[in-house]
Design an enzyme around this catalytic site. Structure first.
Site, short mmCIF file in Angstrom:
data_model
loop_
_atom_site.label_atom_id
_atom_site.label_comp_id
_atom_site.label_asym_id
_atom_site.label_seq_id
_atom_site.Cartn_x
_atom_site.Cartn_y
_atom_site.Cartn_z
N ASP A 8 0.86 -1.20 0.00
CA ASP A 8 0.00 0.00 0.00
C ASP A 8 0.89 1.24 0.00
OD1 ASP A 8 -2.31 1.85 0.53
OD2 ASP A 8 -3.34 -0.04 0.95
N GLY A 47 4.71 1.41 -1.34
CA GLY A 47 5.02 1.91 -2.68
C GLY A 47 3.76 2.39 -3.37
N ASP A 48 3.99 2.89 -4.59
CA ASP A 48 2.88 3.37 -5.41
C ASP A 48 2.71 2.34 -6.53
OD1 ASP A 48 1.41 4.55 -7.49
OD2 ASP A 48 2.08 6.57 -6.93
N HIS A 56 -12.09 -0.46 -8.90
CA HIS A 56 -13.30 0.37 -8.94
C HIS A 56 -13.03 1.84 -8.60
CE1 HIS A 56 -14.80 -0.02 -4.44
NE2 HIS A 56 -13.56 0.39 -4.52
N ASP A 57 -11.83 2.12 -8.08
CA ASP A 57 -11.49 3.52 -7.77
C ASP A 57 -11.06 4.31 -9.00
OD1 ASP A 57 -11.84 3.12 -5.04
OD2 ASP A 57 -9.73 2.63 -4.68
N ASN A 86 -21.69 5.65 -6.04
CA ASN A 86 -20.81 6.07 -4.95
C ASN A 86 -19.39 6.30 -5.46
OD1 ASN A 86 -20.45 6.72 -2.17
ND2 ASN A 86 -19.20 4.88 -2.03
N GLN A 137 -17.31 9.68 -4.97
CA GLN A 137 -16.14 9.59 -4.09
C GLN A 137 -14.82 9.24 -4.76
OE1 GLN A 137 -17.81 7.33 -0.33
NE2 GLN A 137 -16.29 8.83 0.25
C1 LIG Z 1 -10.79 1.20 -1.66
S1 LIG Z 1 -9.33 0.84 -0.78
C2 LIG Z 1 -9.41 -0.96 -0.73
C3 LIG Z 1 -8.61 -1.54 0.41
C4 LIG Z 1 -8.67 -3.04 0.57
N1 LIG Z 1 -8.11 -3.72 -0.60
C5 LIG Z 1 -10.08 -3.50 0.84
O1 LIG Z 1 -10.70 -4.10 -0.03
O2 LIG Z 1 -10.55 -3.28 1.96
C6 LIG Z 1 -8.06 1.16 -1.96
C7 LIG Z 1 -6.67 0.93 -1.41
O3 LIG Z 1 -5.72 1.25 -2.42
C8 LIG Z 1 -4.64 1.94 -1.81
N2 LIG Z 1 -3.99 2.75 -2.85
C9 LIG Z 1 -4.50 3.81 -3.50
N3 LIG Z 1 -3.63 4.29 -4.42
C10 LIG Z 1 -2.53 3.50 -4.33
C11 LIG Z 1 -1.29 3.50 -5.01
N4 LIG Z 1 -1.02 4.40 -5.97
N5 LIG Z 1 -0.38 2.55 -4.68
C12 LIG Z 1 -0.66 1.63 -3.72
N6 LIG Z 1 -1.84 1.58 -3.03
C13 LIG Z 1 -2.76 2.51 -3.33
C14 LIG Z 1 -5.31 2.75 -0.74
O4 LIG Z 1 -4.42 3.22 0.26
C15 LIG Z 1 -6.33 1.76 -0.21
O5 LIG Z 1 -5.78 0.94 0.77
#
Ligand SMILES: C[S@@+](CC[C@H](N)C(=O)[O-])C[C@H]1O[C@@H](n2cnc3c(N)ncnc32)[C@H](O)[C@@H]1O
Length: 373
Positions: free
Chosen positions: A238, A263-264, A283-284, A330, A334
């Site tokens: 994460d 990391g990213d 989905h994000d 949503n 969001q």
């Molecule tokens: C909607 S949450 C889902 C978390 C978890 N997988 C769950 O289902 O409960 C999206 C996750 O992606 C992580 N995230 C967002 N952008 C990211 C990136 N560029 N690199 C790594 N993780 C990322 C966020 O910190 C978050 O934990």
């Protein structure tokens, strides 16, 4: 004809008043009604509830009776006065610290999601999320807006885990994942046991009147994974802020089979693994960002390895199930993304190189899509 009109009118009222139902639930959670009644040795009358919550007698009585009407509380009579106790539904899902509690997600929904939904018409008009209008926060960097304060990040992290304690094992069992020894849960959040403590001490999030429950909110999916497939090892990947927060508040790993990597996922090298899990990640994001991420994963994945996408899956026509259709809206208010149909996931996975794409619904809100390299 008359009864049809009656049904239409009834439905209209139900839809229009739906937000009031949600607010009763959110307010009762926020005030700590369910914890108070869970801790009380016997049902309490309204005056006792209002005194212990520090809330107005009139407001408390009205809220408690609304909760009875919604089957969140049950009412009895003692000494000529109405007394209140939790129903099984409330004891199971609403009391903080109950193993199946959904309270953290409800608190997040009430404090954040609800506020963004107040701008749904603008979101539809503009085609983008509403953090600016709802909270005065720009969202070019999506997760900077989502994690706009320490308290907000913790509430989000805790809230997300609630569903995996209920559905995690079932969705991970949709396919036999035992051949995959090293599993990387991308965007997996972290399992810091002390998050709850931190949330109250550092961030002033407080409600509830029972003794503080064992925190241990997050990492529920990783935990479900090692429990279902004891031979596997899970790397939770994460963004640095999330992983560092876990490290700050989490000295020794709860399970040595679970480790963290920061990391990213759009830019940094990805850990080597046999299987990559993307749970509620795609989905994000827009199709373009999903494709970019999937191409990177294909490069990182070992031949014979795979990818498991866990999402709330839309029906083929995109118009159901209702919960998923609403989740998709949503995502509009969001995030940058949307919920998708199995065919839409296939259309993202195949061009990235993945083959043998199979999709299974798991009987709950979430389903699984497995594809192989
Ligand atoms: C909607 S949450 C889902 C978390 C978890 N997988 C769950 O289902 O409960 C999206 C996750 O992606 C992580 N995230 C967002 N952008 C990211 C990136 N560029 N690199 C790594 N993780 C990322 C966020 O910190 C978050 O934990």
């Amino acid at each position: 004809m008359c009864s049809q009109e009656g049904e239409g009118y009834r439905l209209l009222k139900e839809y229009a008043n739906g937000f009031m139902v949600s607010q009763v639930l959110f307010a009762a959670c926020e005030l700590g009604v369910f914890e108070l009644l869970a801790a009380a040795p016997e049902p309490l009358d309204s005056a006792a509830v209002s005194a212990r919550l520090g809330a107005s007698p009139r407001g408390t009585e009205l809220l408690l009776d609304a909760c009875v009407s919604l089957k969140l509380l049950q009412a009895g009579v003692r000494g000529g006065k109405a007394v209140y106790a939790n129903t099984e539904l409330a004891s199971t899902y609403l009391v903080r610290g109950s193993p199946r509690s959904q309270r953290d997600m409800l608190m997040y929904t009430g404090r954040t999601t609800y506020v963004c939904w107040g701008h749904l018409a603008e979101a539809v008009r503009e085609g983008r999320n509403q953090y600016l209008k709802a909270f005065g926060i720009p969202s070019e960097e999506l997760f900077s807006a989502i994690y706009r304060s320490e308290g907000e990040r913790l509430q989000f992290m805790r809230g997300l885990q609630d569903v995996w304690r209920l559905e995690g094992a079932r969705v991970l069992a949709a396919f036999d994942l035992s051949p995959f020894r090293v599993i990387c849960d991308l965007g997996g959040e972290c399992p810091p046991r002390t998050l709850g403590l931190c949330l109250e001490l550092c961030c002033g999030y407080h409600s509830g009147h029972s003794p503080r429950p064992p925190a241990g909110g997050s990492g529920a999916l990783a935990k479900a994974c090692v429990s279902l497939y004891p031979g596997c090892r899970v790397i939770v990947f994460d963004i640095p802020g999330v992983v560092q927060m876990a490290r700050t508040h989490f000295s020794a790993s709860e399970d040595e089979r679970i480790s963290f990597h920061e990391g990213d996922f759009f830019t940094d090298p990805l850990p080597e693994a046999d299987l990559y899990i993307l749970a509620r990640v795609l989905h994000d994001w827009t199709d373009a960002k999903c494709s970019h991420l999937l191409e990177r994963l294909y490069q990182a994945c070992r031949t014979g390895g795979g990818i498991l996408v866990i999402e709330s899956l839309l029906d083929a026509d995109g118009r159901g199930p209702l919960t998923t259709v609403l989740y998709s809206l949503n995502m509009l208010v969001q995030t940058e993304g949307r919920e998708r149909t199995p065919a839409q996931y296939r259309a993202l996975l195949a061009p990235a190189g993945f083959r043998d794409v199979r999709c299974r619904r798991a009987g709950g809100i979430y389903g699984a899509v497995l594809a192989r390299k």
